[in-house]
Each structure stands twice: as structure tokens, then as C-alpha cells.
Scaffold this motif. Structure first.
Motif, mmCIF file in Angstrom:
data_model
loop_
_atom_site.group_PDB
_atom_site.id
_atom_site.type_symbol
_atom_site.label_atom_id
_atom_site.label_comp_id
_atom_site.label_asym_id
_atom_site.label_seq_id
_atom_site.Cartn_x
_atom_site.Cartn_y
_atom_site.Cartn_z
ATOM 1 N N THR A 19 0.806 -1.224 0.000
ATOM 2 C CA THR A 19 0.000 0.000 0.000
ATOM 3 C C THR A 19 0.840 1.275 0.000
ATOM 4 O OG1 THR A 19 -0.142 -0.145 2.411
ATOM 5 C CG2 THR A 19 -1.969 -1.094 1.136
ATOM 6 N N PHE A 20 2.100 1.172 0.434
ATOM 7 C CA PHE A 20 2.994 2.335 0.443
ATOM 8 C C PHE A 20 4.396 1.860 0.046
ATOM 9 C CE2 PHE A 20 5.410 5.921 2.299
ATOM 10 C CZ PHE A 20 4.664 6.977 1.802
ATOM 11 N N PRO A 21 4.630 1.704 -1.282
ATOM 12 C CA PRO A 21 5.900 1.146 -1.771
ATOM 13 C C PRO A 21 7.050 2.154 -1.704
ATOM 14 C CG PRO A 21 4.499 1.729 -3.617
ATOM 15 C CD PRO A 21 3.686 1.983 -2.384
ATOM 16 N N CYS A 22 7.530 2.351 -0.501
ATOM 17 C CA CYS A 22 8.607 3.307 -0.264
ATOM 18 C C CYS A 22 9.368 2.863 0.979
ATOM 19 C CB CYS A 22 8.027 4.706 -0.064
ATOM 20 S SG CYS A 22 9.253 5.987 0.263
ATOM 21 N N ALA A 23 10.690 2.753 0.874
ATOM 22 C CA ALA A 23 11.500 2.311 2.016
ATOM 23 C C ALA A 23 12.796 3.114 2.066
ATOM 24 C CB ALA A 23 11.805 0.821 1.925
ATOM 25 N N TYR A 24 13.332 3.200 3.253
ATOM 26 C CA TYR A 24 14.551 3.985 3.503
ATOM 27 C C TYR A 24 15.628 3.063 4.060
ATOM 28 C CZ TYR A 24 17.595 7.330 5.945
ATOM 29 O OH TYR A 24 18.663 8.036 6.410
ATOM 30 N N TYR A 25 16.879 3.303 3.643
ATOM 31 C CA TYR A 25 18.026 2.525 4.114
ATOM 32 C C TYR A 25 19.157 3.493 4.451
ATOM 33 C CZ TYR A 25 15.478 -1.073 1.499
ATOM 34 O OH TYR A 25 14.505 -1.910 1.016
ATOM 35 N N GLN A 26 20.017 3.080 5.383
ATOM 36 C CA GLN A 26 21.192 3.891 5.668
ATOM 37 C C GLN A 26 22.317 3.007 6.172
ATOM 38 O OE1 GLN A 26 19.860 6.696 8.682
ATOM 39 N NE2 GLN A 26 20.461 5.334 10.339
ATOM 40 N N THR A 27 23.528 3.440 5.920
ATOM 41 C CA THR A 27 24.683 2.709 6.441
ATOM 42 C C THR A 27 25.873 3.652 6.519
ATOM 43 O OG1 THR A 27 25.942 0.654 6.242
ATOM 44 C CG2 THR A 27 25.627 1.913 4.221
ATOM 45 N N ASP A 28 26.907 3.195 7.263
ATOM 46 C CA ASP A 28 28.166 3.923 7.327
ATOM 47 C C ASP A 28 29.275 2.916 7.603
ATOM 48 O OD1 ASP A 28 28.286 3.442 10.146
ATOM 49 O OD2 ASP A 28 27.035 5.208 10.480
ATOM 50 N N ASP A 29 30.485 3.394 7.739
ATOM 51 C CA ASP A 29 31.639 2.504 7.870
ATOM 52 C C ASP A 29 31.646 1.723 9.180
ATOM 53 O OD1 ASP A 29 33.650 4.319 9.778
ATOM 54 O OD2 ASP A 29 32.365 5.484 8.459
ATOM 55 N N SER A 30 30.855 2.122 10.166
ATOM 56 C CA SER A 30 30.873 1.424 11.453
ATOM 57 C C SER A 30 30.334 0.007 11.351
ATOM 58 C CB SER A 30 30.049 2.198 12.490
ATOM 59 O OG SER A 30 28.678 2.229 12.127
ATOM 60 N N PHE A 31 29.571 -0.284 10.299
ATOM 61 C CA PHE A 31 28.974 -1.611 10.168
ATOM 62 C C PHE A 31 29.908 -2.613 9.497
ATOM 63 C CE2 PHE A 31 26.303 -4.801 8.052
ATOM 64 C CZ PHE A 31 25.531 -5.222 9.120
ATOM 65 N N PHE A 32 30.961 -2.128 8.844
ATOM 66 C CA PHE A 32 31.789 -3.001 8.014
ATOM 67 C C PHE A 32 33.159 -3.241 8.627
ATOM 68 C CE2 PHE A 32 28.593 -1.183 5.338
ATOM 69 C CZ PHE A 32 28.216 -2.238 4.542
ATOM 70 N N PHE A 33 33.677 -4.450 8.421
ATOM 71 C CA PHE A 33 35.025 -4.773 8.836
ATOM 72 C C PHE A 33 36.002 -4.041 7.934
ATOM 73 C CE2 PHE A 33 32.842 -9.022 9.686
ATOM 74 C CZ PHE A 33 32.423 -8.607 10.938
ATOM 75 N N ALA A 34 37.192 -3.780 8.461
ATOM 76 C CA ALA A 34 38.193 -3.016 7.707
ATOM 77 C C ALA A 34 38.539 -3.670 6.378
ATOM 78 C CB ALA A 34 39.447 -2.841 8.556
ATOM 79 N N ASP A 35 38.545 -5.008 6.350
ATOM 80 C CA ASP A 35 38.946 -5.703 5.132
ATOM 81 C C ASP A 35 37.779 -5.994 4.194
ATOM 82 O OD1 ASP A 35 41.764 -6.028 5.686
ATOM 83 O OD2 ASP A 35 41.143 -7.347 7.312
ATOM 84 N N MET A 36 36.574 -5.586 4.571
ATOM 85 C CA MET A 36 35.424 -5.859 3.716
ATOM 86 C C MET A 36 34.616 -4.582 3.529
ATOM 87 S SD MET A 36 32.816 -9.040 3.922
ATOM 88 C CE MET A 36 31.933 -9.554 2.449
ATOM 89 N N PRO A 37 34.856 -3.854 2.469
ATOM 90 C CA PRO A 37 34.214 -2.565 2.265
ATOM 91 C C PRO A 37 32.733 -2.699 1.922
ATOM 92 C CG PRO A 37 35.481 -3.167 0.328
ATOM 93 C CD PRO A 37 35.796 -4.188 1.379
ATOM 94 N N PHE A 38 32.037 -1.591 1.977
ATOM 95 C CA PHE A 38 30.635 -1.520 1.578
ATOM 96 C C PHE A 38 30.545 -1.710 0.077
ATOM 97 C CE2 PHE A 38 27.276 1.619 0.160
ATOM 98 C CZ PHE A 38 26.205 0.777 0.414
ATOM 99 N N GLN A 39 29.673 -2.610 -0.325
ATOM 100 C CA GLN A 39 29.528 -2.875 -1.751
ATOM 101 C C GLN A 39 28.096 -3.311 -2.056
ATOM 102 O OE1 GLN A 39 31.954 -5.307 -5.254
ATOM 103 N NE2 GLN A 39 32.342 -5.758 -3.133
ATOM 104 N N VAL A 40 27.446 -2.592 -2.944
ATOM 105 C CA VAL A 40 26.137 -2.993 -3.450
ATOM 106 C C VAL A 40 26.386 -3.571 -4.837
ATOM 107 C CG1 VAL A 40 23.818 -2.240 -4.105
ATOM 108 C CG2 VAL A 40 24.986 -1.155 -2.169
ATOM 109 N N LYS A 41 26.256 -4.890 -4.953
ATOM 110 C CA LYS A 41 26.573 -5.554 -6.214
ATOM 111 C C LYS A 41 25.616 -5.108 -7.314
ATOM 112 C CE LYS A 41 29.383 -8.491 -6.302
ATOM 113 N NZ LYS A 41 30.842 -8.384 -6.551
ATOM 114 N N HIS A 42 26.027 -5.326 -8.562
ATOM 115 C CA HIS A 42 25.213 -4.933 -9.711
ATOM 116 C C HIS A 42 23.818 -5.549 -9.615
ATOM 117 C CE1 HIS A 42 29.324 -4.261 -11.209
ATOM 118 N NE2 HIS A 42 28.779 -3.378 -12.018
#
Length: 310
Positions: A19-42
Motif C-alpha cells: 500500500t505504500f511502496p517506499c523504504a529507507y536505508y542507511q549505512t556507514d563505515d561502522s557496520f563493516f570490517f576493515a577488510d570488507m568494504p561496503f559494496q552494493v553488487k550490480h
């Protein structure tokens, strides 16, 4: 290689509600390990998306166009656009994914006929990137942050990029719709919406088919000849083409995709490492462990412990 009915790499996740097709997301570097960067795959989806790069350095791609950005900017993704985002180091990112259908009125009016419906029908397109030097930037930012505050109160914690924030009350619906309409009006006023032009670029369709096949057959043995057959190319040419478009060889990309899947299983299940190895498409535990450590910088059990599962 006879299969030709591959569905493109379309995201199946429901953003918001029916009924309301709208969503919000957020992230920052605090969630990721140093050796695994943030990545949204294709991937791609029917909904539109507005991404706010709050700070940090990002590499973004949309329909094979590459953007390297540093600092504040907005990134606009149209319906069906193949896109990818990568960030490392100190960063913060917010995103709103929505269907223009949520802005429809019961009765047609000039706003709906000239702005909302053409966006829904893919007859009108966003620009891809909006930077701080645009006279429209501060207007878009003010309305986007107003939307973000409705979805996530200022004192809320958490930066999991997979966590979806949705709404359930009509007052919030009204405020989000009003702010989105303001954003669309500002973009239109400054000439930043334009008539959609079909690129006719077969490369995008070829990449979509290849990536879709990888995801759909992740647990199976995949050969380059399977992927090149989908693209109607010989294997050697396909490998060069894929690396030029994606920046990695097909097998390198497939390995990363499988390791990302393994990470999800490590965080969300109590399956053994051997089971996760097999569920992620690796037939050899030693190869799985080597690939995992190369990509994540740690062993699967260390990753699971860092994720708070153990």
C-alpha cells in the motif's frame, strides 16, 4: 548452452509495503570490517532510487557509466537501471527506494499527467548525479533529510545496509509524499528531468543476463561457456568484455558473489562452515577458505564471531 529465458538481475525484495511502496536505508563505515568494504553488487529494480552520499569516497556505476565521487552528492537510479556502489574508509550513505505509483492521485491532474505518470512509464528520466555546485542541491537535500528524519528518528541507532525502514501511519505517508513531490518539482524546475531515450546498448542486456545467471545458479558449477553463450559471444571475447564492463573477470566476480552469499549465511544461520561452503557453490573446502580469507581478510569462523553470531 540452450537456456535463453534468463530473467535479468532484478531485485526481488519488496521495498516498503504493497500500500505504500517506499523504504529507507542507511549505512556507514561502522557496520563493516576493515577488510570488507561496503559494496552494493550490480542489480536493478522497477522502483526509483535516490541515494545520498553524505560523506566519504564512492565509486558508483549506472548502466555502465562510472562515477568517482568524494563528499556530498546525490545519485539517481531510474527504473530498470543496472547500478553498483562501492565505498571504503570513512563514509555515510542513505537511500530512498520508491515506486512513483505511491504519488498517484485518485483524479488525474497536470502534476500526475506531466510528471508522475511519465516517471512511472519510464518516459521521463532523472539525471544520474547531482553535486553540491548545482543550484538545486540544497533544495533536494533539505527535502531528502526531512524524509530521512520521518523514517529514522535522530536518536535511532544502527547502520545495517540490509535493514529496511518502513512507515505505517497516514500522517508520515503524507509528509513523505509531500517531500518527494517537492524534490521532483525542484528537479523539473531546474531542467534536471528529461525525456527518456532508449540507449539500445546490447552490452547492458548482456551483462544483466550474465549476472542473473550467476545469481540464479550460485550453488552450481558455472563455466565461462555458459555465460558467453548467454551473451552470444565467444569465450575469449566475453572475458575481455566482462572485465572491461565490470572491472573483474567473470570468475573473480562469481567468487566474490559466492563469498558474499557465504557471509550472509554465516551471520544469519548456524550452518557449519562445510555446509556453507557447499551452499555457496564451492566444491572444495580448501578453495573456499582461501578465497574467503583473500576477500574478507579473516576465516569464516572469525567472520562469524565478529558478526556476533557466536
Amino acid at each position: 548452452m540452450k537456456r535463453t529465458d534468463i530473467v535479468p538481475l532484478k531485485e526481488k525484495r519488496l521495498h516498503g509495503t504493497d500500500t505504500f511502496p517506499c523504504a529507507y536505508y542507511q549505512t556507514d563505515d561502522s557496520f563493516f570490517f576493515a577488510d570488507m568494504p561496503f559494496q552494493v553488487k550490480h542489480h536493478w529494480h522497477e522502483e526509483l532510487e535516490i541515494v545520498y552520499f553524505q560523506h566519504g569516497s564512492f565509486h558508483a556505476e549506472i548502466n555502465m557509466q562510472k562515477y568517482d565521487v568524494c563528499g556530498e552528492c546525490f545519485f539517481f537510479v531510474g527504473s530498470g537501471d543496472l547500478h553498483y556502489i562501492y565505498a571504503n574508509g570513512n563514509f555515510a550513505e542513505k537511500a530512498l527506494v520508491f515506486s512513483p505509483s505511491m504519488l498517484f492521485f485518485q483524479e488525474n491532474d497536470p502534476v500526475q499527467s506531466s510528471l508522475i505518470r511519465p516517471l512511472f512509464a519510464r518516459e521521463l528520466s532523472f539525471l544520474h548525479i547531482l553535486t553540491e555546485d548545482s543550484p538545486c542541491f540544497s533544495l533536494v537535500k533539505a527535502n531528502f533529510l526531512a524524509i530521512a528524519k520521518i523514517f529514522v528518528p535522530e536518536n535511532a541507532s544502527g547502520s545495517n545496509p540490509q535493514e529496511q525502514y518502513a512507515l505505517s501511519d497516514p500522517i508520515s505517508y503524507a509528509r513523505v509524499k509531500a517531500a518527494l513531490l517537492n524534490i521532483l518539482a525542484d528537479l523539473a524546475q531546474y531542467g534536471l528531468l528529461s525525456a527518456s531515450v532508449s540507449s539500445g546498448d546490447r552490452r547492458i542486456d548482456a551483462i544483466k543476463s550474465s549476472l542473473s545467471y550467476m545469481k540464479e545458479h550460485l550453488e552450481e558449477k558455472i563455466y565461462v561457456r555458459d555465460l558467453s553463450g548467454l551473451a552470444n559471444m565467444n569465450e575469449q571475447y566475453f572475458c575481455r568484455f566482462f572485465k572491461k564492463m565490470i572491472g573483474k573477470s567473470p570468475m573473480e566476480y562469481l567468487g566474490e558473489l559466492r563469498i558474499r552469499h557465504a557471509c550472509t549465511l554465516l551471520k544469519e544461520t548456524n550452518h557449519s562452515v562445510m555446509d556453507i561452503c557447499l551452499e555457496s557453490g564451492f566444491n572444495n573446502l580448501g578453495n573456499f577458505l582461501r578465497t574467503f580469507k583473500k576477500i574478507c581478510g579473516c576465516t569464516p569462523l572469525q567472520y562469524r564471531k565478529k558478526s556476533g553470531v557466536l
